[in-house]
Design a protein around this motif. Structure first.
Motif, PDB file in Angstrom:
ATOM      1  N   ASP A  33       0.830  -1.200   0.000  1.00  0.00           N
ATOM      2  CA  ASP A  33       0.000   0.000   0.000  1.00  0.00           C
ATOM      3  C   ASP A  33       0.867   1.254   0.000  1.00  0.00           C
ATOM      4  O   ASP A  33       0.562   2.234  -0.684  1.00  0.00           O
ATOM      5  N   GLN A  34       1.962   1.214   0.774  1.00  0.00           N
ATOM      6  CA  GLN A  34       2.878   2.343   0.807  1.00  0.00           C
ATOM      7  C   GLN A  34       3.589   2.507  -0.537  1.00  0.00           C
ATOM      8  O   GLN A  34       3.738   3.629  -1.036  1.00  0.00           O
ATOM      9  N   ILE A  35       4.024   1.399  -1.117  1.00  0.00           N
ATOM     10  CA  ILE A  35       4.773   1.442  -2.365  1.00  0.00           C
ATOM     11  C   ILE A  35       3.898   1.904  -3.535  1.00  0.00           C
ATOM     12  O   ILE A  35       4.334   2.681  -4.391  1.00  0.00           O
ATOM     13  N   LEU A  36       2.639   1.467  -3.538  1.00  0.00           N
ATOM     14  CA  LEU A  36       1.786   1.712  -4.703  1.00  0.00           C
ATOM     15  C   LEU A  36       0.874   2.922  -4.575  1.00  0.00           C
ATOM     16  O   LEU A  36       0.667   3.664  -5.546  1.00  0.00           O
ATOM     17  N   PHE A  37       0.317   3.161  -3.355  1.00  0.00           N
ATOM     18  CA  PHE A  37      -0.762   4.143  -3.239  1.00  0.00           C
ATOM     19  C   PHE A  37      -0.508   5.252  -2.228  1.00  0.00           C
ATOM     20  O   PHE A  37      -1.372   6.117  -2.045  1.00  0.00           O
ATOM     21  N   ASP A  38       0.630   5.260  -1.573  1.00  0.00           N
ATOM     22  CA  ASP A  38       0.907   6.304  -0.589  1.00  0.00           C
ATOM     23  C   ASP A  38       1.147   7.643  -1.297  1.00  0.00           C
ATOM     24  O   ASP A  38       1.029   7.749  -2.517  1.00  0.00           O
ATOM     25  N   SER A  39       1.492   8.641  -0.526  1.00  0.00           N
ATOM     26  CA  SER A  39       1.721   9.976  -1.095  1.00  0.00           C
ATOM     27  C   SER A  39       2.729   9.942  -2.234  1.00  0.00           C
ATOM     28  O   SER A  39       2.639  10.714  -3.188  1.00  0.00           O
ATOM     29  N   TYR A  40       3.747   9.062  -2.126  1.00  0.00           N
ATOM     30  CA  TYR A  40       4.764   8.947  -3.155  1.00  0.00           C
ATOM     31  C   TYR A  40       4.665   7.622  -3.907  1.00  0.00           C
ATOM     32  O   TYR A  40       5.641   7.132  -4.462  1.00  0.00           O
ATOM     33  N   LEU A  91       1.244   8.486  -7.464  1.00  0.00           N
ATOM     34  CA  LEU A  91       2.019   9.640  -7.922  1.00  0.00           C
ATOM     35  C   LEU A  91       2.461   9.463  -9.372  1.00  0.00           C
ATOM     36  O   LEU A  91       2.565  10.432 -10.122  1.00  0.00           O
ATOM     37  N   GLY A  92       2.721   8.189  -9.758  1.00  0.00           N
ATOM     38  CA  GLY A  92       3.109   7.948 -11.142  1.00  0.00           C
ATOM     39  C   GLY A  92       2.036   8.336 -12.129  1.00  0.00           C
ATOM     40  O   GLY A  92       2.325   8.710 -13.268  1.00  0.00           O
ATOM     41  N   ILE A 120      11.041   4.915 -10.813  1.00  0.00           N
ATOM     42  CA  ILE A 120      12.139   4.561  -9.896  1.00  0.00           C
ATOM     43  C   ILE A 120      12.219   5.585  -8.768  1.00  0.00           C
ATOM     44  O   ILE A 120      12.420   5.228  -7.598  1.00  0.00           O
ATOM     45  N   ILE A 121      12.032   6.874  -9.123  1.00  0.00           N
ATOM     46  CA  ILE A 121      12.022   7.916  -8.092  1.00  0.00           C
ATOM     47  C   ILE A 121      10.893   7.671  -7.099  1.00  0.00           C
ATOM     48  O   ILE A 121      11.077   7.778  -5.876  1.00  0.00           O
ATOM     49  N   CYS A 122       9.711   7.333  -7.612  1.00  0.00           N
ATOM     50  CA  CYS A 122       8.571   7.045  -6.732  1.00  0.00           C
ATOM     51  C   CYS A 122       8.884   5.873  -5.809  1.00  0.00           C
ATOM     52  O   CYS A 122       8.554   5.900  -4.619  1.00  0.00           O
ATOM     53  N   LEU A 123       9.520   4.846  -6.360  1.00  0.00           N
ATOM     54  CA  LEU A 123       9.853   3.667  -5.566  1.00  0.00           C
ATOM     55  C   LEU A 123      10.812   4.032  -4.437  1.00  0.00           C
ATOM     56  O   LEU A 123      10.592   3.662  -3.273  1.00  0.00           O
ATOM     57  N   LEU A 166      15.761  17.899  -7.872  1.00  0.00           N
ATOM     58  CA  LEU A 166      17.143  17.886  -8.347  1.00  0.00           C
ATOM     59  C   LEU A 166      17.442  16.618  -9.140  1.00  0.00           C
ATOM     60  O   LEU A 166      18.398  16.585  -9.911  1.00  0.00           O
ATOM     61  N   ILE A 167      16.649  15.592  -8.932  1.00  0.00           N
ATOM     62  CA  ILE A 167      16.813  14.354  -9.693  1.00  0.00           C
ATOM     63  C   ILE A 167      16.054  14.458 -11.000  1.00  0.00           C
ATOM     64  O   ILE A 167      16.584  14.200 -12.076  1.00  0.00           O
ATOM     65  N   ARG A 168      14.782  14.838 -10.916  1.00  0.00           N
ATOM     66  CA  ARG A 168      13.948  15.108 -12.084  1.00  0.00           C
ATOM     67  C   ARG A 168      13.024  16.268 -11.746  1.00  0.00           C
ATOM     68  O   ARG A 168      12.555  16.379 -10.625  1.00  0.00           O
ATOM     69  N   LYS A 169      12.773  17.128 -12.740  1.00  0.00           N
ATOM     70  CA  LYS A 169      11.951  18.300 -12.468  1.00  0.00           C
ATOM     71  C   LYS A 169      10.537  17.944 -12.050  1.00  0.00           C
ATOM     72  O   LYS A 169       9.924  18.666 -11.261  1.00  0.00           O
ATOM     73  N   ASP A 170      10.015  16.844 -12.571  1.00  0.00           N
ATOM     74  CA  ASP A 170       8.679  16.471 -12.121  1.00  0.00           C
ATOM     75  C   ASP A 170       8.708  15.805 -10.755  1.00  0.00           C
ATOM     76  O   ASP A 170       7.675  15.354 -10.252  1.00  0.00           O
ATOM     77  N   GLY A 171       9.889  15.759 -10.131  1.00  0.00           N
ATOM     78  CA  GLY A 171       9.959  15.354  -8.734  1.00  0.00           C
ATOM     79  C   GLY A 171       9.235  16.326  -7.832  1.00  0.00           C
ATOM     80  O   GLY A 171       8.907  16.004  -6.678  1.00  0.00           O
ATOM     81  N   MET A 172       8.941  17.527  -8.360  1.00  0.00           N
ATOM     82  CA  MET A 172       8.148  18.500  -7.604  1.00  0.00           C
ATOM     83  C   MET A 172       6.744  17.992  -7.309  1.00  0.00           C
ATOM     84  O   MET A 172       6.054  18.536  -6.438  1.00  0.00           O
ATOM     85  N   LEU A 173       6.323  16.969  -8.033  1.00  0.00           N
ATOM     86  CA  LEU A 173       4.999  16.402  -7.777  1.00  0.00           C
ATOM     87  C   LEU A 173       4.889  15.829  -6.367  1.00  0.00           C
ATOM     88  O   LEU A 173       3.789  15.535  -5.897  1.00  0.00           O
TER      89      LEU A 173
END
Length: 443
Positions: free
Chosen positions: A139-146, A151-152, A322-325, A364-371
């Motif tokens: 649940d944390q990996i797939l549906f949490d805030s990140y 988020l994907g 990968i960033i989300c993970l 800093l890793i990816r600009k859409d990391g701001m999400l």
């Protein structure tokens, strides 16, 4: 005896008394390379008794025919030399540049908003609560805030339409030869910040992908001002993922109109940043080849857009997953909190929750990391004053390029120059943030 000094750049001339008659052309260095070659060929063809500034070649009074020589040069400036862009030309070109991004972005925003409301949100709710009973870890990996899925989804719904529409706009401008008109007309303005009209090409491409645009500076920019162009791309060109992310964030804030001032501030800030840090660059003249306007090739446009979509799905999207993970895994520990403490000075200055510092870190890793600012479905972002949320997003956008762009900057400029350029951008972003914070506290 007369000495005639003719300024070829503006068509004005002066007469002076002199021991021997002379007709001298000045400021030929201000012409494009093509115009200088054309001028020399024209002088030889017409056998004009002319010398260039810095040369001494007296002529007899019989050779000097002021009226005829001036007539020839007037004809050259009117019919052969490339004309200088007028104020109207400059305004039209900048208007085209603005429209080729505002229109695609708002079309993409409308589509993304519909997709999120009628497809993404119901699907996420169904997967999380109406399928199986997920374990805490999944649940944390797939549906949490990140989460990878939660988020994907933002990356697909908000970034992909922007990629498609900007790709279409850029391709149409290029194939219709409007690009050559833009390059010619904005060259005088670009020179004021140490660039040339040709540099607008990779800057425009930077709105698709900064890293790819930096690669193309090698083909469009002269070596003497490639660094300036890279600096402007890094700071002022909002890539498609950055555009999609910021459009999503402003939508979550229920203030989508903020995207317009945001885009202008980032680009104008990039121009000012480049002018301040790189103002002593020598600029050579350029050859501008004006091509006639034509109808774009639909097949080629479709091919280019499909290539862009493939690149997004195959290269960009997996990296974001990968960033989300990693973000999801790190939220189960104190690691992310510890690393994000580096940016607590931003949250403290803006008086916002420290947990939002993680968004700066991942940008800093990816600009859409701001999400990552969309934590708790944007509830945290909506809980802070809009002006502070705007500054947070603006700072995250401009503090530094993404990791891929940083790699390309160092590859093109070398380790020393690349790091200096990135540090200068960080200094500019921090100074602007401090000034904005002081302004907020005073007013």
């Amino acid at each position: 005896m007369l000495k005639i000094i003719y300024d070829i750049s503006n068509g004005q001339y002066t007469q002076q008394d002199h021991d021997s008659p002379q007709f001298i052309i000045t400021n030929q260095h201000k012409l494009s390379i093509n115009d200088r070659l054309q001028l020399r060929h024209f002088i030889v063809q017409k056998q004009l008794p002319i010398t260039f500034n810095g040369q001494t070649k007296p002529i007899t009074s019989e050779q000097l025919n002021l009226k005829e020589t001036l007539g020839h040069l007037l004809y050259f400036r009117k019919h052969i030399m490339t004309p200088s862009p007028t104020f109207v030309d400059k305004c039209i070109s900048w208007l085209i540049i603005i429209l080729m991004f505002i229109v695609p972005v708002y079309l993409a925003y409308y589509i993304s908003n519909q997709l999120q409301s009628y497809w993404a949100d119901p699907l996420l709710h169904f997967l999380q609560f109406n399928t199986i009973e997920w374990s805490y870890f999944l649940d944390q990996i797939l549906f949490d805030s990140y989460g990878i899925i939660s988020l994907g989804t933002y990356s697909i719904v908000w970034a992909l339409p922007v990629v498609i529409f900007i790709g279409i706009a850029t391709s149409l401008i290029k194939q219709s030869n409007v690009k050559s008109y833009i390059v010619w007309s904005i060259d005088p303005v670009m020179k004021q910040i140490g660039l040339s009209g040709y540099d607008i090409v990779p800057v425009i491409e930077g709105f698709g992908c900064n890293a790819a645009a930096i690669v193309n500076t090698e083909h469009h920019c002269k070596a003497c001002h490639q660094q300036n162009c890279i600096s402007l791309i890094s700071f002022g060109s909002s890539c498609s993922y950055q555009i999609g992310a910021t459009a999503s964030l402003f939508s979550v804030m229920h203030m989508p109109w903020l995207f317009i001032p945001y885009l202008f501030i980032v680009f104008i800030g990039g121009l000012i940043h480049t002018r301040l840090w790189h103002r002593h660059t020598h600029l050579p003249t350029h050859y501008f080849q004006m091509s006639p306007i034509q109808m774009p090739n639909i097949r080629q446009t479709t091919k280019q857009v499909l290539t862009i979509i493939k690149s997004f799905l195959v290269q960009a999207l997996p990296i974001f997953f990968i960033i989300c993970l990693f973000a999801s895994l790190l939220t189960m520990t104190s690691t992310m909190t510890w690393i994000a403490h580096i940016f607590n000075f931003v949250s403290s200055g803006l008086n916002i929750p420290n947990r939002l510092s993680s968004g700066i870190l991942f940008s800093l890793i990816r600009k859409d990391g701001m999400l990552l600012f969309n934590a708790d479905n944007g509830a945290v972002l909506r809980s802070i004053p809009p002006e502070r949320a705007f500054l947070l997003i603006l700072f995250s956008s401009t503090f530094a390029p993404c990791s891929v762009t940083i790699t390309m900057i160092i590859k093109k400029l070398g380790l020393s120059l690349g790091i200096k350029l990135i540090l200068k951008q960080m200094v500019t972003a921090i100074i602007c943030l401090c000034v904005a914070i002081i302004f907020l506290k005073l007013f």
